[in-house]
Motif scaffolding. Structure first.
Motif, mmCIF file in Angstrom:
data_model
loop_
_atom_site.group_PDB
_atom_site.id
_atom_site.type_symbol
_atom_site.label_atom_id
_atom_site.label_comp_id
_atom_site.label_asym_id
_atom_site.label_seq_id
_atom_site.Cartn_x
_atom_site.Cartn_y
_atom_site.Cartn_z
ATOM 1 N N THR A 1 -7.924 5.811 9.692
ATOM 2 C CA THR A 1 -8.983 6.793 9.970
ATOM 3 C C THR A 1 -10.351 6.270 9.598
ATOM 4 O O THR A 1 -11.327 6.462 10.348
ATOM 5 C CB THR A 1 -8.694 8.096 9.207
ATOM 6 O OG1 THR A 1 -7.409 8.599 9.600
ATOM 7 C CG2 THR A 1 -9.754 9.148 9.504
ATOM 8 N N ASP A 2 -10.462 5.586 8.464
ATOM 9 C CA ASP A 2 -11.792 5.144 8.025
ATOM 10 C C ASP A 2 -12.163 3.740 8.498
ATOM 11 O O ASP A 2 -13.224 3.223 8.159
ATOM 12 C CB ASP A 2 -11.931 5.256 6.506
ATOM 13 C CG ASP A 2 -11.004 4.319 5.729
ATOM 14 O OD1 ASP A 2 -10.593 3.269 6.275
ATOM 15 O OD2 ASP A 2 -10.687 4.636 4.565
ATOM 16 N N GLY A 3 -11.271 3.095 9.269
ATOM 17 C CA GLY A 3 -11.627 1.822 9.878
ATOM 18 C C GLY A 3 -11.292 0.588 9.082
ATOM 19 O O GLY A 3 -11.635 -0.523 9.495
ATOM 20 N N LEU B 1 0.828 -1.200 0.000
ATOM 21 C CA LEU B 1 0.000 0.000 0.000
ATOM 22 C C LEU B 1 0.863 1.251 0.000
ATOM 23 O O LEU B 1 1.910 1.290 0.657
ATOM 24 C CB LEU B 1 -0.895 0.043 1.240
ATOM 25 C CG LEU B 1 -1.991 -1.007 1.382
ATOM 26 C CD1 LEU B 1 -2.607 -0.910 2.771
ATOM 27 C CD2 LEU B 1 -3.051 -0.809 0.308
ATOM 28 N N PRO B 2 0.423 2.308 -0.680
ATOM 29 C CA PRO B 2 1.056 3.602 -0.478
ATOM 30 C C PRO B 2 0.894 4.035 0.984
ATOM 31 O O PRO B 2 -0.129 3.745 1.615
ATOM 32 C CB PRO B 2 0.288 4.540 -1.418
ATOM 33 C CG PRO B 2 -0.326 3.622 -2.438
ATOM 34 C CD PRO B 2 -0.629 2.354 -1.707
ATOM 35 N N ARG B 3 1.900 4.721 1.506
ATOM 36 C CA ARG B 3 1.863 5.125 2.913
ATOM 37 C C ARG B 3 0.607 5.937 3.226
ATOM 38 O O ARG B 3 -0.064 5.703 4.242
ATOM 39 C CB ARG B 3 3.108 5.943 3.248
ATOM 40 C CG ARG B 3 3.122 6.551 4.648
ATOM 41 C CD ARG B 3 4.420 7.286 4.902
ATOM 42 N NE ARG B 3 4.669 8.307 3.901
ATOM 43 C CZ ARG B 3 4.210 9.572 3.985
ATOM 44 N NH1 ARG B 3 3.499 9.949 5.026
ATOM 45 N NH2 ARG B 3 4.485 10.449 3.031
ATOM 46 N N HIS B 4 0.279 6.901 2.377
ATOM 47 C CA HIS B 4 -0.881 7.752 2.648
ATOM 48 C C HIS B 4 -2.173 6.933 2.682
ATOM 49 O O HIS B 4 -3.071 7.216 3.487
ATOM 50 C CB HIS B 4 -0.980 8.865 1.604
ATOM 51 C CG HIS B 4 0.090 9.906 1.728
ATOM 52 N ND1 HIS B 4 0.218 10.720 2.828
ATOM 53 C CD2 HIS B 4 1.093 10.253 0.883
ATOM 54 C CE1 HIS B 4 1.241 11.535 2.671
ATOM 55 N NE2 HIS B 4 1.797 11.267 1.492
ATOM 56 N N ASP B 5 -2.277 5.940 1.820
ATOM 57 C CA ASP B 5 -3.469 5.089 1.827
ATOM 58 C C ASP B 5 -3.562 4.296 3.124
ATOM 59 O O ASP B 5 -4.644 4.158 3.711
ATOM 60 C CB ASP B 5 -3.433 4.126 0.637
ATOM 61 C CG ASP B 5 -3.714 4.817 -0.682
ATOM 62 O OD1 ASP B 5 -3.966 6.044 -0.674
ATOM 63 O OD2 ASP B 5 -3.651 4.140 -1.726
ATOM 64 N N ALA B 6 -2.421 3.762 3.586
ATOM 65 C CA ALA B 6 -2.432 2.991 4.828
ATOM 66 C C ALA B 6 -2.866 3.851 6.009
ATOM 67 O O ALA B 6 -3.658 3.420 6.850
ATOM 68 C CB ALA B 6 -1.044 2.395 5.084
ATOM 69 N N LEU B 7 -2.366 5.083 6.063
ATOM 70 C CA LEU B 7 -2.754 5.983 7.151
ATOM 71 C C LEU B 7 -4.238 6.337 7.058
ATOM 72 O O LEU B 7 -4.942 6.408 8.074
ATOM 73 C CB LEU B 7 -1.900 7.245 7.117
ATOM 74 C CG LEU B 7 -0.414 7.040 7.462
ATOM 75 C CD1 LEU B 7 0.385 8.303 7.161
ATOM 76 C CD2 LEU B 7 -0.252 6.649 8.926
ATOM 77 N N ALA B 8 -4.734 6.539 5.846
ATOM 78 C CA ALA B 8 -6.157 6.845 5.665
ATOM 79 C C ALA B 8 -7.029 5.671 6.093
ATOM 80 O O ALA B 8 -8.146 5.863 6.601
ATOM 81 C CB ALA B 8 -6.429 7.211 4.213
ATOM 82 N N MET B 9 -6.526 4.458 5.913
ATOM 83 C CA MET B 9 -7.299 3.271 6.279
ATOM 84 C C MET B 9 -7.423 3.116 7.795
ATOM 85 O O MET B 9 -8.332 2.443 8.280
ATOM 86 C CB MET B 9 -6.668 2.033 5.649
ATOM 87 C CG MET B 9 -6.795 2.021 4.125
ATOM 88 S SD MET B 9 -5.777 0.763 3.317
ATOM 89 C CE MET B 9 -6.713 -0.716 3.701
#
Length: 233
Positions: free
Chosen positions: A202-204, A192-200
């Protein structure tokens, strides 16, 4: 039946359990590091692959009064986990696998995205995590950095998890990963891209505690170090 006779007939205590273990009731009886805790009795209440114990002890409260308490502890040994990151492509390498305890406790499908992890099984923590990375992710990992160790569920589980981080590249992915079929593992490798992992987080979509801890640790390290040189030019 006397207490001594009961212990002699209890699997895992006086007689071997299914894994040939005895003396599982001895853990904790000799603890003396805390003068406010006096252990009286340890019972083996379940002797499956891991061990469930019920311990009776006296505890001296802050006001000086003593009280007798019982606590159940689940002993599965210690573990290790690692975050693999690619600084150049700004990605992380994770796993996805089915976790029945999460599924039975309201997770939609029980498929959790996690950092690679496993029990030490008699190895030191670094040896164990290198083994797990090879089995789960198919990566021949190089230098690993110890991050911290943490008790993940100290109210009932004895396990202490050793956290690591390490860089990886496409060239390091020398195997297929997927875990060990003979141990019932069916692990998907997820990049995963780092930003996507961090967003995941937040969104659960990422709800695994160790994974959240390592992703946030990595993000804090990046912020403390500042932007890479390439972005400053």
């Amino acid at each position: 039946m006397t207490s001594d006779a009961r212990l002699r007939l209890t699997p895992g205590a006086g007689i071997p359990d299914r894994r040939g273990r005895t003396g599982l009731d001895a853990t904790g009886r000799d603890l003396s590091r805390n003068p406010d805790v006096r252990v009286h009795d340890v019972e083996v209440t379940s002797d499956g692959w891991h061990v469930l114990r019920r311990t009776t002890f006296d505890y001296r409260r802050r006001d000086g009064a003593w009280s007798t308490l019982q606590r159940e502890t689940y002993d599965r040994g210690d573990g290790a986990t690692i975050l693999l990151y690619d600084e150049h492509r700004d990605t992380v390498l994770l796993t996805r696998q089915f976790r029945f305890p999460a599924y039975v406790n309201e997770h939609p499908d029980g498929m959790l995205i996690e950092t690679a992890a496993g029990l030490l099984d008699g190895d030191d923590a670094e040896t164990a995590i290198r083994r797990e990375v090879a089995e789960e992710l198919g990566v021949d990992v190089g230098t690993v950095t110890p991050v911290f160790a943490a008790y993940m569920s100290p109210g009932s589980v004895t396990e202490r998890v050793h956290f690591y981080a390490a860089p990886y590249s496409r060239a390091d992915r020398t195997g297929e990963g997927g875990g060990l079929r003979e141990e019932g593992e069916d692990i998907e490798v997820v990049e995963l891209p780092r930003h996507d992992a961090l967003a995941m987080i937040t969104d659960g979509r990422i709800v695994d505690g160790k994974t959240i801890m390592l992703l946030q640790w990595w993000e804090l390290q990046r912020r403390a170090a500042g932007p890479p040189l390439s972005s400053r030019e």
